[in-house]
Design a protein around this motif. Structure first.
Motif, mmCIF file in Angstrom:
data_model
loop_
_atom_site.group_PDB
_atom_site.id
_atom_site.type_symbol
_atom_site.label_atom_id
_atom_site.label_comp_id
_atom_site.label_asym_id
_atom_site.label_seq_id
_atom_site.Cartn_x
_atom_site.Cartn_y
_atom_site.Cartn_z
ATOM 1 N N ASN A 120 37.859 51.774 33.888
ATOM 2 C CA ASN A 120 38.260 52.363 32.599
ATOM 3 C C ASN A 120 38.807 51.224 31.749
ATOM 4 O O ASN A 120 40.017 51.116 31.549
ATOM 5 C CB ASN A 120 39.355 53.427 32.815
ATOM 6 C CG ASN A 120 38.932 54.497 33.830
ATOM 7 O OD1 ASN A 120 38.217 55.415 33.508
ATOM 8 N ND2 ASN A 120 39.384 54.337 35.068
ATOM 9 N N TRP A 137 47.695 54.136 42.809
ATOM 10 C CA TRP A 137 46.346 54.708 42.742
ATOM 11 C C TRP A 137 45.583 54.626 44.065
ATOM 12 O O TRP A 137 44.362 54.751 44.065
ATOM 13 C CB TRP A 137 45.557 54.069 41.601
ATOM 14 C CG TRP A 137 46.043 54.548 40.272
ATOM 15 C CD1 TRP A 137 46.935 53.926 39.461
ATOM 16 C CD2 TRP A 137 45.689 55.775 39.611
ATOM 17 N NE1 TRP A 137 47.156 54.679 38.338
ATOM 18 C CE2 TRP A 137 46.418 55.808 38.402
ATOM 19 C CE3 TRP A 137 44.837 56.839 39.930
ATOM 20 C CZ2 TRP A 137 46.317 56.879 37.507
ATOM 21 C CZ3 TRP A 137 44.736 57.886 39.039
ATOM 22 C CH2 TRP A 137 45.474 57.897 37.841
ATOM 23 N N PHE A 195 46.163 48.453 41.926
ATOM 24 C CA PHE A 195 46.793 49.230 40.868
ATOM 25 C C PHE A 195 47.888 50.118 41.442
ATOM 26 O O PHE A 195 47.632 50.929 42.337
ATOM 27 C CB PHE A 195 45.739 50.034 40.102
ATOM 28 C CG PHE A 195 44.918 49.119 39.248
ATOM 29 C CD1 PHE A 195 45.387 48.713 38.007
ATOM 30 C CD2 PHE A 195 43.730 48.595 39.711
ATOM 31 C CE1 PHE A 195 44.674 47.812 37.240
ATOM 32 C CE2 PHE A 195 43.010 47.690 38.952
ATOM 33 C CZ PHE A 195 43.486 47.306 37.711
ATOM 34 N N ASP A 229 41.891 47.897 34.075
ATOM 35 C CA ASP A 229 41.237 48.811 35.019
ATOM 36 C C ASP A 229 39.736 48.698 34.734
ATOM 37 O O ASP A 229 39.263 49.175 33.723
ATOM 38 C CB ASP A 229 41.758 50.238 34.748
ATOM 39 C CG ASP A 229 40.999 51.306 35.539
ATOM 40 O OD1 ASP A 229 40.010 50.965 36.232
ATOM 41 O OD2 ASP A 229 41.394 52.481 35.442
ATOM 42 N N LYS A 286 36.521 57.842 43.116
ATOM 43 C CA LYS A 286 37.374 57.831 41.928
ATOM 44 C C LYS A 286 38.249 59.083 41.926
ATOM 45 O O LYS A 286 37.795 60.149 42.293
ATOM 46 C CB LYS A 286 36.413 57.881 40.733
ATOM 47 C CG LYS A 286 36.988 57.490 39.442
ATOM 48 C CD LYS A 286 35.804 57.272 38.489
ATOM 49 C CE LYS A 286 36.302 57.204 37.076
ATOM 50 N NZ LYS A 286 35.260 56.838 36.156
ATOM 51 N N SER A 287 39.515 58.900 41.545
ATOM 52 C CA SER A 287 40.402 60.067 41.510
ATOM 53 C C SER A 287 40.253 60.808 40.198
ATOM 54 O O SER A 287 39.946 60.218 39.197
ATOM 55 C CB SER A 287 41.836 59.636 41.689
ATOM 56 O OG SER A 287 42.246 58.820 40.620
ATOM 57 N N CYS A 345 47.025 48.262 33.122
ATOM 58 C CA CYS A 345 47.928 48.994 34.014
ATOM 59 C C CYS A 345 48.783 48.057 34.864
ATOM 60 O O CYS A 345 48.371 46.941 35.183
ATOM 61 C CB CYS A 345 47.114 49.843 34.990
ATOM 62 S SG CYS A 345 45.682 50.642 34.257
ATOM 63 N N LEU A 358 41.910 50.596 29.530
ATOM 64 C CA LEU A 358 43.258 50.683 30.099
ATOM 65 C C LEU A 358 43.751 49.368 30.679
ATOM 66 O O LEU A 358 43.009 48.660 31.364
ATOM 67 C CB LEU A 358 43.294 51.737 31.214
ATOM 68 C CG LEU A 358 42.939 53.175 30.854
ATOM 69 C CD1 LEU A 358 42.972 54.045 32.115
ATOM 70 C CD2 LEU A 358 43.889 53.706 29.796
ATOM 71 N N PHE A 371 40.852 51.897 42.484
ATOM 72 C CA PHE A 371 40.512 51.077 41.318
ATOM 73 C C PHE A 371 40.706 49.583 41.568
ATOM 74 O O PHE A 371 40.490 48.764 40.685
ATOM 75 C CB PHE A 371 41.353 51.526 40.109
ATOM 76 C CG PHE A 371 41.134 52.970 39.758
ATOM 77 C CD1 PHE A 371 40.100 53.341 38.899
ATOM 78 C CD2 PHE A 371 41.923 53.966 40.315
ATOM 79 C CE1 PHE A 371 39.879 54.670 38.597
ATOM 80 C CE2 PHE A 371 41.704 55.304 40.012
ATOM 81 C CZ PHE A 371 40.675 55.662 39.158
#
Ligand code: MLY
Length: 265
Positions: free
Chosen positions: A157, A181, A178, A154, A264-265, A162, A160, A185
């Motif tokens: 981030n 999501w 992803f 990610d 971004k969530s 994923c 991470l 991302f």
């Protein structure tokens, strides 16, 4: 235990297939991580790729290192695989007749760099040459196909890794989506990116794998006519873990050509 994400179950539930190892620029036997926190090495400055800097290992995860450039602040840490061509033993730069550079954003006056360099290396524990593994060759061509599953960094981030799906393939690039999501991302990258891993990589290298998000990946602005009850909204708890999606709801409708970034969530 028993509540963790399982690729085996997830592939069945989503009726999907992992991208074969031959798609990836990753070694078939994942390299061992022989570094230790605190060791120093030479690293290409990610923000200024023409310069080689001194870095310190701040952390280890699977076959990756969390690195910080000496003389930089603590907000620009980055991650590299132990078999990345971006890192090398201390002394390599000099041996090649090059000079070690201060990182971009060096926190002192540039004139203090030579003394800073002496001090930072004095008595430092240097990562041994054997810890650096040879970077695998790139596959000859992009053999990813839309719909195949993989594990991916990610990039927002980067600590991470994923579960992800190939959304689209275009020349030497692919669109990494992803799972769960809603696209926030997702990114385009080259097929030989070191940020892409075959399914099972995290498990094989003892790197944590994030479970998929809880979003079904529906388009953000659904047409007003579409009934809100046609697709049940699942709570995170009802989806994870283990992930159970209603058989009729595709986990990831393929969204073609989505390049735009969403909040971004
Ligand atoms: N929602 C958190 C972290 C998101 C991580 C998404 N990855 C796993 C695709 C945030 O706000 O950054």
């Amino acid at each position: 235990k028993g509540m963790e994400f399982s690729w085996e179950d997830y592939l069945k539930e989503t009726a999907s297939v992992p991208a074969p190892h031959s798609c990836f620029r990753q070694s078939r036997v994942p390299p061992s991580n022989d570094f230790k926190v605190g060791m120093k090495l030479e690293a290409r400055d990610p923000r200024n790729s023409t310069s080689t800097c001194i870095a310190t290992v701040m952390g280890l995860m699977g076959a990756r290192l969390r690195l910080r450039l000496d003389g930089s602040d603590n907000t620009n840490d980055f991650w590299r695989l132990v078999d990345s061509a971006d890192i090398q033993p201390i002394g390599t730069c000099e041996k090649n007749g090059d000079m070690l550079q201060p990182p971009l954003g060096f926190r002192m006056n540039a004139s203090s760099w030579p003394m800073f360099l002496l001090r930072t290396l004095n008595g430092a524990e240097m990562a041994p040459a054997m810890a650096f593994k040879k970077e695998p060759l790139r596959p000859l061509q992009n053999t990813f196909r839309a719909g195949l599953k993989l594990e991916a960094v990610d990039r927002k981030n980067p600590y991470l890794i994923c579960p992800a799906t190939v959304g689209e393939v275009k020349g030497e690039e692919l669109f990494v989506m992803f799972d769960g999501w809603r696209g926030a991302f997702d990114y385009w990258c080259r097929y030989d990116s070191r940020d892409l891993f075959p399914v099972g990589w995290c498990s094989a290298t003892q790197h944590g794998l994030q479970p998929p998000g809880n979003s079904l990946g529906l388009p953000k602005a659904a047409p007003a006519s579409s009934s809100s009850s046609s697709v049940p909204k699942l709570s995170r708890r009802s989806v994870l873990p283990p992930l159970r999606l209603p058989a009729a709801v595709p986990a990831l409708p393929v969204r073609k050509g989505i390049r735009g970034r969403r909040p971004k969530s």
